[in-house]
Design an enzyme around this catalytic site. Structure first.
Site, mmCIF file in Angstrom:
data_model
loop_
_atom_site.group_PDB
_atom_site.id
_atom_site.type_symbol
_atom_site.label_atom_id
_atom_site.label_comp_id
_atom_site.label_asym_id
_atom_site.label_seq_id
_atom_site.Cartn_x
_atom_site.Cartn_y
_atom_site.Cartn_z
ATOM 1 N N ASP A 1 -61.029 -85.046 36.080
ATOM 2 C CA ASP A 1 -59.779 -86.147 35.678
ATOM 3 C C ASP A 1 -59.893 -87.308 36.593
ATOM 4 O O ASP A 1 -60.383 -87.492 37.550
ATOM 5 C CB ASP A 1 -58.432 -85.400 35.717
ATOM 6 N N ASP B 1 -52.148 -82.930 49.748
ATOM 7 C CA ASP B 1 -52.435 -81.566 50.839
ATOM 8 C C ASP B 1 -53.434 -81.475 51.475
ATOM 9 O O ASP B 1 -53.482 -81.324 52.710
ATOM 10 C CB ASP B 1 -52.631 -80.385 49.333
ATOM 11 N N ASP C 1 -56.961 -89.612 38.028
ATOM 12 C CA ASP C 1 -55.524 -89.483 38.363
ATOM 13 C C ASP C 1 -55.318 -90.925 39.089
ATOM 14 O O ASP C 1 -56.028 -91.483 40.042
ATOM 15 C CB ASP C 1 -54.979 -88.583 39.398
#
Length: 427
Positions: A46, A125, A48
């Protein structure tokens, strides 16, 4: 080690979205896993995008935009069936009505706190996922030492590890998934917390954990991830029936079955072939289903009914931890049910089974059982030959399995049972 991102490997649609946001006066960057993978010369799954534009401002710029999310609002910009995810820069939590909310366990339950790029970095994170890349000018931003961690092959959390895991326990799974995918080492502060905090996963919605299991075991690195889940004591909190089965099966057949299945799955994904979550769950829950079915039959229950009862119980118990959508659980049931039909070798039933839409999945499951140590090798070889034979050869194969002439067939005695037949609702 020098890191270079080749512009031709960046998704063209992502470049267009970023250019339009920048032209409208907003900051916009590629962020997260796609930047990490591009730097490691891997193909991102992906692309993002992070931006200073608010979700409503993004929607005004793109007619195909749809806003989603309750905990944190995201913009999905659609291109036919495909879409790109665009997130607004986030800031640390505050106590306002529009700010972030954390429950008593420290888990984030509301997260609409918008901020700057510099603030957003610290809301990521892991350091290796906190890299920003501007494809318009080739600028790469690293504020937290993510590039250094990429060089040294380590997984490191931003902020206090225990607090970050409590904010979102799924980060425990992400740490293991990245370690398996990238062959990186977990930092000791992460490694020491995974087992004690794994129980927090039981507070995550079963639907979200289903998605995470598919990411873990259908990533192309499923076997390595599965071994880490066992090593760090996470498996009982995701797949408790599987963990119990591994402990109970003294033959080791079930453990071999799971590892062979994940090895085959990794190979299929690497080769670009499809994989089925239904088959994955058929494997992971098989030992419990088989044992429960045998117990029901020993108490006088007919074989198919016993299998249905065992399947319903196993799937119900698993759903308490991770959801299993009906579109998958129904196929899982079919794979299990068809196992009983492979023992019949008369032409009519053999042809009927061969024409069943789930034959291939059920046949692969049968062969997997045989490879794992169950006494089914002859069955596998017969069905391998039968499905590739001509119609005339199939007739001969079936005749060869019939009793010799003059030898009476053993009649099946109908077993009397006091069991009341009930219809079992599908999962």
């Amino acid at each position: 080690m020098e890191f270079v991102i080749h512009p031709d490997k960046v998704c063209g649609r992502a470049k267009d979205v970023i250019r339009r946001l920048q032209k409208a006066g907003y900051e916009a960057y590629l962020v997260g896993g796609c930047v990490r993978d591009l730097l490691l010369n891997l193909t991102p799954k992906d692309f993002d995008i992070a931006t200073s534009a608010r979700p409503e401002e993004i929607r005004k710029l793109f007619s195909s935009c749809r806003l989603i999310g309750r905990r944190f609002r995201l913009a999905h910009i659609y291109f036919g069936r495909d879409y790109l995810e665009v997130a607004t820069f986030r800031a640390p939590h505050d106590d306002s009505d529009d700010g972030g909310k954390v429950n008593d366990a420290g888990r984030i339950i509301h997260d609409n706190v918008y901020g700057t790029l510099e603030e957003d970095v610290w809301r990521r994170d892991f350091t290796i996922n906190a890299l920003f890349y501007n494809p318009s000018n080739g600028e790469l931003l690293d504020c937290v030492g993510g590039l250094d961690d990429l060089r040294h092959g380590r997984i490191r959390l931003l902020g206090d590890p225990e607090q970050r895991f409590r904010e979102d326990p799924v980060r425990l799974l992400r740490a293991l998934r990245f370690a398996a995918k990238l062959n990186f080492k977990l930092e000791p502060s992460i490694r020491d917390l995974i087992a004690p905090l794994a129980i927090l996963l039981e507070g995550i919605s079963s639907a979200r954990l289903f998605d995470e299991i598919i990411k873990l075991l259908h990533s192309g690195h499923g076997l390595a991830t599965y071994r880490l889940l066992r090593e760090y004591g996470v498996l009982p909190h995701l797949l408790p029936l599987t963990a119990e089965s591994l402990e109970e099966d003294t033959t080791g057949n079930f453990a071999r079955m799971v590892e062979l299945s994940l090895t085959n799955t990794d190979e299929r994904i690497t080769e670009g072939r499809s994989v089925m979550p239904a088959f994955l769950y058929a494997v992971l829950l098989w030992y419990k289903v088989y044992q429960a079915s045998e117990l029901e039959q020993s108490q006088g229950c007919p074989e198919m009914q016993a299998l249905q009862i065992a399947a319903t119980d196993a799937l119900r118990d698993q759903v308490d931890f991770t959801a299993v959508p009906r579109r998958y659980s129904n196929i899982t049931r079919e794979i299990w049910a068809l196992q009983t039909r492979f023992r019949y070798h008369d032409l009519r039933r053999a042809n009927a089974l061969l024409g069943n839409p789930r034959f291939r999945a059920a046949y692969d499951f049968l062969c997997l059982r045989a490879q794992s140590g169950e006494d089914l090798q002859d069955e596998c070889e017969w069905w391998t030959t039968f499905q590739h034979a001509t119609p005339d050869e199939r007739v001969d194969l079936c005749k060869a399995m019939q009793p010799p002439k003059g030898q009476p067939r053993r009649k099946k005695r109908r077993r009397k049972s006091n069991t009341i037949k009930v219809s079992v609702a599908p999962e």
